[in-house]
Every structure is written in C-alpha cells, then in structure tokens.
Scaffold this motif. Structure first.
Motif, PDB file in Angstrom:
ATOM      1  N   LYS A   1      50.916  -8.802  83.530  1.00  0.00           N
ATOM      2  CA  LYS A   1      52.180 -10.083  84.098  1.00  0.00           C
ATOM      3  C   LYS A   1      52.416  -9.921  85.778  1.00  0.00           C
ATOM      4  O   LYS A   1      52.855 -10.019  86.110  1.00  0.00           O
ATOM      5  CB  LYS A   1      53.601 -10.004  83.344  1.00  0.00           C
ATOM      6  CG  LYS A   1      53.355 -10.335  82.038  1.00  0.00           C
ATOM      7  CD  LYS A   1      53.174 -11.861  81.814  1.00  0.00           C
ATOM      8  CE  LYS A   1      52.948 -12.559  80.596  1.00  0.00           C
ATOM      9  NZ  LYS A   1      53.177 -14.272  80.822  1.00  0.00           N
ATOM     10  N   SER A   2      51.558  -8.713  86.639  1.00  0.00           N
ATOM     11  CA  SER A   2      51.691  -8.363  88.240  1.00  0.00           C
ATOM     12  C   SER A   2      50.952 -10.638  88.753  1.00  0.00           C
ATOM     13  O   SER A   2      50.749 -11.511  88.109  1.00  0.00           O
ATOM     14  CB  SER A   2      50.764  -7.757  88.442  1.00  0.00           C
ATOM     15  OG  SER A   2      48.657  -8.444  88.438  1.00  0.00           O
TER      16      SER A   2
ATOM     17  N   PHE B   1      49.175 -13.307  87.625  1.00  0.00           N
ATOM     18  CA  PHE B   1      49.270 -15.377  87.290  1.00  0.00           C
ATOM     19  C   PHE B   1      48.606 -16.252  88.453  1.00  0.00           C
ATOM     20  O   PHE B   1      48.428 -16.576  87.350  1.00  0.00           O
ATOM     21  CB  PHE B   1      50.509 -15.173  88.497  1.00  0.00           C
ATOM     22  CG  PHE B   1      51.339 -16.183  88.843  1.00  0.00           C
ATOM     23  CD1 PHE B   1      52.084 -17.115  87.492  1.00  0.00           C
ATOM     24  CD2 PHE B   1      51.324 -17.015  90.327  1.00  0.00           C
ATOM     25  CE1 PHE B   1      51.863 -18.619  88.398  1.00  0.00           C
ATOM     26  CE2 PHE B   1      51.772 -18.497  90.581  1.00  0.00           C
ATOM     27  CZ  PHE B   1      52.480 -18.543  89.764  1.00  0.00           C
TER      28      PHE B   1
ATOM     29  N   THR C   1      61.404 -19.086  84.221  1.00  0.00           N
ATOM     30  CA  THR C   1      61.695 -17.986  85.008  1.00  0.00           C
ATOM     31  C   THR C   1      60.566 -18.985  86.228  1.00  0.00           C
ATOM     32  O   THR C   1      60.042 -19.649  86.336  1.00  0.00           O
ATOM     33  CB  THR C   1      60.378 -17.498  84.345  1.00  0.00           C
ATOM     34  OG1 THR C   1      58.822 -18.183  83.775  1.00  0.00           O
ATOM     35  CG2 THR C   1      60.476 -17.213  83.068  1.00  0.00           C
TER      36      THR C   1
ATOM     37  N   SER D   1      58.117 -17.678  88.309  1.00  0.00           N
ATOM     38  CA  SER D   1      56.497 -17.967  87.548  1.00  0.00           C
ATOM     39  C   SER D   1      56.220 -19.585  87.189  1.00  0.00           C
ATOM     40  O   SER D   1      55.306 -19.815  87.314  1.00  0.00           O
ATOM     41  CB  SER D   1      55.707 -16.889  86.870  1.00  0.00           C
ATOM     42  OG  SER D   1      56.563 -16.797  85.612  1.00  0.00           O
TER      43      SER D   1
ATOM     44  N   GLY E   1      57.672 -15.724  83.424  1.00  0.00           N
ATOM     45  CA  GLY E   1      57.221 -14.192  82.936  1.00  0.00           C
ATOM     46  C   GLY E   1      56.625 -13.104  84.640  1.00  0.00           C
ATOM     47  O   GLY E   1      56.341 -12.309  83.748  1.00  0.00           O
ATOM     48  N   TYR E   2      55.506 -13.875  84.369  1.00  0.00           N
ATOM     49  CA  TYR E   2      54.588 -13.540  85.865  1.00  0.00           C
ATOM     50  C   TYR E   2      55.842 -13.184  87.494  1.00  0.00           C
ATOM     51  O   TYR E   2      56.919 -13.224  87.045  1.00  0.00           O
ATOM     52  CB  TYR E   2      53.457 -14.095  85.784  1.00  0.00           C
ATOM     53  CG  TYR E   2      53.105 -14.469  85.178  1.00  0.00           C
ATOM     54  CD1 TYR E   2      51.423 -13.452  85.229  1.00  0.00           C
ATOM     55  CD2 TYR E   2      52.721 -15.313  83.580  1.00  0.00           C
ATOM     56  CE1 TYR E   2      50.404 -13.923  83.977  1.00  0.00           C
ATOM     57  CE2 TYR E   2      51.956 -15.719  83.168  1.00  0.00           C
ATOM     58  CZ  TYR E   2      50.085 -14.810  83.471  1.00  0.00           C
ATOM     59  OH  TYR E   2      49.371 -14.685  82.230  1.00  0.00           O
ATOM     60  N   ASP E   3      55.027 -11.517  87.732  1.00  0.00           N
ATOM     61  CA  ASP E   3      56.222 -11.113  88.718  1.00  0.00           C
ATOM     62  C   ASP E   3      55.619 -12.309  90.520  1.00  0.00           C
ATOM     63  O   ASP E   3      54.548 -11.717  90.398  1.00  0.00           O
ATOM     64  CB  ASP E   3      55.933  -9.389  88.631  1.00  0.00           C
ATOM     65  CG  ASP E   3      56.584  -9.230  90.272  1.00  0.00           C
ATOM     66  OD1 ASP E   3      56.965  -9.883  91.033  1.00  0.00           O
ATOM     67  OD2 ASP E   3      55.851  -7.599  90.269  1.00  0.00           O
TER      68      ASP E   3
END
Length: 218
Positions: A70-71, A75, A158, A160, A203-205
């Motif tokens: 999920k970095s 993404f 979210t 992302s 939910g990605y960062d």
C-alpha cells in the motif's frame, strides 16, 4: 579336520574379496566423467530498477522491494496497470496517452504542450503523474479533510481513493460525487465510475505527494 580347512579357505577368500572391493572404491574418480558441456548455465533475472527509479524521481531514499503493498509506488503502479497495463506507449480509443492515460488538456495544465514527445518519454510521464496528483490534492484538500473516513455508497472514503478517482474523472467530478454523497457518480467512456476507483484504490499511502496548486511536470 577337513571341515576346519574348508572354513579357513572360506575365510581367506572372503578377506581377499573385501580387500579387492576396498581398493576399487578408494580409486580417485575421473573428473572427465563429469562435465557441464551442453548445459545452459546463463541465467538472468529481469532488472526493473530503472523503471522503479523513474517512478520515484523525487523519492531519493526509495528502496526497491518486490512487494509494493500500500505504498505510494504501489498506488501509482496499481493505477497504471488499470489504466494501460503499465505501457508507457499506450494510446486508447479516446486518444488518452501513456502509462497513466493522460488527456491533452490535463497535460497542458501541468506544463506539457507536446503530447507526441510526452508519449516517447517515460521519465516525463512519471513526473507528470506526480505533478497531477499534487495538483489534484490541492484542489481537493477541503474534500479530503471533510470526507476521509466517512462511508459513502458502502465504502470508507480514503485520500488515495479520492486521488485515484480524480485521475480518472477530474477533481470536479470527485467533488460532485462526495458532496452529493454518491448520487452524482461520473462514468468515463468505458463505463468506469468514480465510485469504482474510490473503492479499488482505497487505503494506499499517498502522503508522499504534497498538495501543490502550481505543480508542473516541466
């Protein structure tokens, strides 16, 4: 007496056989019997580090990992795969270009006026993606603050997800979706909706990219 002689002879023969076998098994093997001739000993593993370095132009401390999770890199690579299969030279039936499928109008907003040159330049495409995300993040900054964590149409909003949907439909369409609580759900020419992208890329960062009103790729 005869019996004892027979026993002695049998023992002597057995000893002779064992000695003979021992000498045969201790012989030095011929290395000529073992050869790699004809075997394919050239093995290579595809090196993707160049592509990854382009993908992280401004992320100097990025360390390659085969699992992106999920970095931020995870993404953008997941989004690129959905858009074009990760093909820098892809052009779809609506004229959208490159790995991330940019339209000519969006490219102009981030300083790129030559779509043909853009299509030939993977490094520029990576810069364009980051610039566009930064710009969209600034435009949607209030909506990110107000809606992240809320549930709309069955999914948790979210950052992302918002940014992915903005890449698909533009930030204006994402604002309409969020502020109508999912009633105004834009779909592109292939039927892909804002809701679908918000769910798929949740939910990605994306904290790596900072909001920037004037973000440019050039």
């Amino acid at each position: 007496m005869v019996r004892n002689i027979a026993i002695y002879i049998t023992i002597a023969l057995t000893i002779c056989v064992l000695i003979n076998v021992a000498f045969q098994t201790t012989e030095t093997p011929s290395l000529g019997d073992y050869s790699t001739k004809g075997l394919n000993l050239s093995y290579t593993v595809e090196d993707n580090t160049d592509v990854l370095s382009l993908a992280t132009t401004e992320q100097e401390d990025y360390e390659f990992s085969p699992y992106l999770g999920k970095s931020f890199v995870g993404f953008k690579e997941a989004l690129a795969f959905k858009e074009s299969g990760g093909n820098y030279f892809s052009v779809n039936t609506f004229g959208y270009l490159g790995k991330y499928q940019f339209g000519a109008g969006t490219l102009k907003l981030i300083g790129i006026n030559n779509p043909n040159e853009f299509l030939k330049n993977p490094k520029l495409q990576e810069k364009a993606f980051i610039a566009n995300v930064a710009r969209n993040k600034w435009i949607l900054r209030r909506d990110i603050k107000n809606f992240v964590g809320r549930r709309i149409n069955g999914i948790i909003v979210t950052e992302s997800g918002i940014l992915a949907a903005a890449h698909l439909a533009g930030p204006g369409s994402v604002k309409k979706y969020l502020r109508s609580y999912g009633l105004d759900n834009f779909a592109d020419g292939y039927g892909t909706t804002v809701h679908y992208y918000m769910k798929r890329f949740s939910g990605y960062d994306t904290s790596f990219v900072k909001a920037n009103k004037k973000a440019k790729a050039i």
